[in-house]
Enzyme design. Structure first.
Site, PDB file in Angstrom:
ATOM      1  N   SER A 137      39.471  44.615  31.810  1.00  0.00           N
ATOM      2  CA  SER A 137      39.758  45.426  33.042  1.00  0.00           C
ATOM      3  C   SER A 137      39.277  47.049  31.748  1.00  0.00           C
ATOM      4  O   SER A 137      38.824  46.810  30.502  1.00  0.00           O
ATOM      5  CB  SER A 137      41.107  45.583  32.142  1.00  0.00           C
ATOM      6  N   TYR A 150      49.338  44.323  28.003  1.00  0.00           N
ATOM      7  CA  TYR A 150      48.536  44.373  29.161  1.00  0.00           C
ATOM      8  C   TYR A 150      46.975  44.629  27.799  1.00  0.00           C
ATOM      9  O   TYR A 150      45.617  44.209  28.596  1.00  0.00           O
ATOM     10  CB  TYR A 150      48.299  44.800  30.384  1.00  0.00           C
TER      11      TYR A 150
HETATM   12  P1  NDP Z   1      45.941  38.316  41.529  1.00  0.00           P
HETATM   13  O1  NDP Z   1      47.259  38.982  41.777  1.00  0.00           O
HETATM   14  O2  NDP Z   1      45.068  38.493  43.069  1.00  0.00           O
HETATM   15  O3  NDP Z   1      44.857  37.483  40.607  1.00  0.00           O
HETATM   16  C1  NDP Z   1      45.311  37.082  40.212  1.00  0.00           C
HETATM   17  C2  NDP Z   1      44.657  35.514  39.812  1.00  0.00           C
HETATM   18  O4  NDP Z   1      45.462  34.659  38.487  1.00  0.00           O
HETATM   19  C3  NDP Z   1      46.089  35.088  40.719  1.00  0.00           C
HETATM   20  O5  NDP Z   1      44.540  34.391  41.775  1.00  0.00           O
HETATM   21  C4  NDP Z   1      46.712  33.793  40.537  1.00  0.00           C
HETATM   22  O6  NDP Z   1      46.818  32.712  40.561  1.00  0.00           O
HETATM   23  C5  NDP Z   1      45.806  33.577  39.121  1.00  0.00           C
HETATM   24  N1  NDP Z   1      47.055  33.592  38.252  1.00  0.00           N
HETATM   25  C6  NDP Z   1      48.241  34.595  37.155  1.00  0.00           C
HETATM   26  N2  NDP Z   1      49.017  33.368  36.326  1.00  0.00           N
HETATM   27  C7  NDP Z   1      48.129  32.227  36.069  1.00  0.00           C
HETATM   28  C8  NDP Z   1      48.372  31.356  35.643  1.00  0.00           C
HETATM   29  N3  NDP Z   1      49.130  31.621  34.773  1.00  0.00           N
HETATM   30  N4  NDP Z   1      47.664  30.278  35.710  1.00  0.00           N
HETATM   31  C9  NDP Z   1      46.511  30.338  37.392  1.00  0.00           C
HETATM   32  N5  NDP Z   1      46.535  31.297  37.176  1.00  0.00           N
HETATM   33  C10 NDP Z   1      47.006  31.867  37.264  1.00  0.00           C
HETATM   34  O7  NDP Z   1      44.428  40.076  40.719  1.00  0.00           O
HETATM   35  P2  NDP Z   1      43.408  40.693  40.813  1.00  0.00           P
HETATM   36  O8  NDP Z   1      42.513  39.565  41.140  1.00  0.00           O
HETATM   37  O9  NDP Z   1      43.541  42.047  41.115  1.00  0.00           O
HETATM   38  O10 NDP Z   1      43.260  39.784  39.412  1.00  0.00           O
HETATM   39  C11 NDP Z   1      42.143  39.098  38.948  1.00  0.00           C
HETATM   40  C12 NDP Z   1      42.167  39.975  37.632  1.00  0.00           C
HETATM   41  O11 NDP Z   1      41.392  40.969  37.384  1.00  0.00           O
HETATM   42  C13 NDP Z   1      42.890  39.742  36.799  1.00  0.00           C
HETATM   43  O12 NDP Z   1      42.558  39.458  35.167  1.00  0.00           O
HETATM   44  C14 NDP Z   1      42.906  41.024  36.745  1.00  0.00           C
HETATM   45  O13 NDP Z   1      44.159  41.503  34.913  1.00  0.00           O
HETATM   46  C15 NDP Z   1      41.649  41.708  36.352  1.00  0.00           C
HETATM   47  N6  NDP Z   1      42.345  43.208  36.859  1.00  0.00           N
HETATM   48  C16 NDP Z   1      42.013  43.460  38.120  1.00  0.00           C
HETATM   49  C17 NDP Z   1      42.798  45.262  38.373  1.00  0.00           C
HETATM   50  C18 NDP Z   1      42.929  45.335  39.668  1.00  0.00           C
HETATM   51  O14 NDP Z   1      43.158  46.371  40.039  1.00  0.00           O
HETATM   52  N7  NDP Z   1      43.685  44.331  40.747  1.00  0.00           N
HETATM   53  C19 NDP Z   1      41.786  46.018  37.448  1.00  0.00           C
HETATM   54  C20 NDP Z   1      41.272  45.621  36.267  1.00  0.00           C
HETATM   55  C21 NDP Z   1      41.392  44.553  35.900  1.00  0.00           C
HETATM   56  P3  NDP Z   1      48.454  31.449  41.067  1.00  0.00           P
HETATM   57  O15 NDP Z   1      49.389  32.500  41.743  1.00  0.00           O
HETATM   58  O16 NDP Z   1      47.840  30.806  42.108  1.00  0.00           O
HETATM   59  O17 NDP Z   1      48.602  31.002  39.776  1.00  0.00           O
END
Ligand code: NDP
Length: 253
Positions: A137, A150
């Protein structure tokens, strides 16, 4: 179809950025294992797109990741492309942030990347081709107010790829991080709802507030992150290693 026959594994592949990258890799011919905790949602998106394979796996649970990745490799071959994308974004003022909040974020965002890359690398043989990409990020490069855990977790992700690029230097596997600004995904939708409630403003105003966190003051779309991920996973990016690439509408740091 540059990835025809390759096995890719995307953590958090059922939603947002992870799902978009998974679909793009599948369109390039890869067999793509998508992982997450919510199996029903993974199954649903896998039913909609050819070459996506759902796998329930909690990245905060070591055994779940090791067993899951070993099973996926058994089914579809060595994990040549691994995108460590699963993450949670929770804020808390430093003075009142609980140890549980800190540990929850570290367990998912840092331990999850560590064990995912270790288990994926273990499926590769000596000299095998590989592309390991972690989703960090802009908080992995600069401080973010009200989100110390975070911020620390995403800095650690950058540290992991930089360290691994040195440790595996000279091989055919590269390690890089993407550092997006605010991307229009379920995370931003949830954050906007919280901000709207806390500030007593509309959802649209809360989204505009988050967009101002990007240098060009617009929310990013997932396909902007995917384009960079596809490039890092390409054969042509062979010499791009140990990088933390900003995607935030301008220079961050
Ligand atoms: P989402 O919430 O859509 O994606 C997060 C994903 O992580 C979900 O599919 C969730 O699946 C999975 N997840 C969370 N915890 C666990 C766990 N313990 N085990 C397995 N899977 C897990 O958001 P984003 O697509 O935005 O996020 C994806 C990545 O991008 C993250 O790392 C986030 O920090 C990063 N990011 C996002 C930004 C934004 O503005 N959106 C900016 C910068 C970085 P499930 O619930 O099925 O477990």
């Amino acid at each position: 179809m540059q990835h025809h026959g390759r096995h890719a594994l995307i953590t958090g592949g059922g939603t947002g950025i992870g799902l978009d990258i998974a679909r793009a890799l599948a369109a390039e011919g890869a067999e793509v294992t998508i992982t997450g905790r919510n199996l029903a949602r993974l199954q649903q998106v896998a039913d909609e797109t050819p070459r996506l394979h759902p796998l329930q796996m909690d990245v905060a649970n070591d055994a779940s990741v090791r067993d899951g990745i070993a099973a996926a490799a058994q089914a579809r071959g060595p994990v040549a492309i691994c995108v460590a994308n699963a993450g949670i974004a929770e804020g808390a003022p430093f003075a009142t942030a609980s140890p549980e909040h800190w540990r929850r974020i570290m367990a998912t965002n840092v331990d999850g990347v560590f064990v995912t890359f270790q288990a994926a690398l273990a499926t590769l043989g000596p000299g095998d081709w590989g592309r390991m990409v972690a989703i960090s990020s802009i908080a992995g490069l600069r401080g973010l107010k009200g989100a110390i855990a975070y911020t620390a977790s995403k800095h650690a992700v950058v540290g992991i790829v930089r360290g691994l690029s040195e440790e595996y230097m000279g091989g055919a596997v590269t390690f890089n991080a993407l550092c997006p600004g605010y991307v229009d995904t379920p995370i931003v939708t949830r954050n906007a709802a919280q901000i709207a409630e806390a500030k007593g403003i509309s959802d649209a105003d809360a989204r505009a507030y988050l967009a101002r966190g990007n240098r060009h003051k617009q929310l990013l779309s997932t396909d902007e992150v995917t384009a960079a991920a596809l490039w890092l996973c390409s054969d042509g990016a062979r010499s791009v290693n140990g990088q933390a690439i900003q995607i935030a509408g301008g220079h961050v740091t």
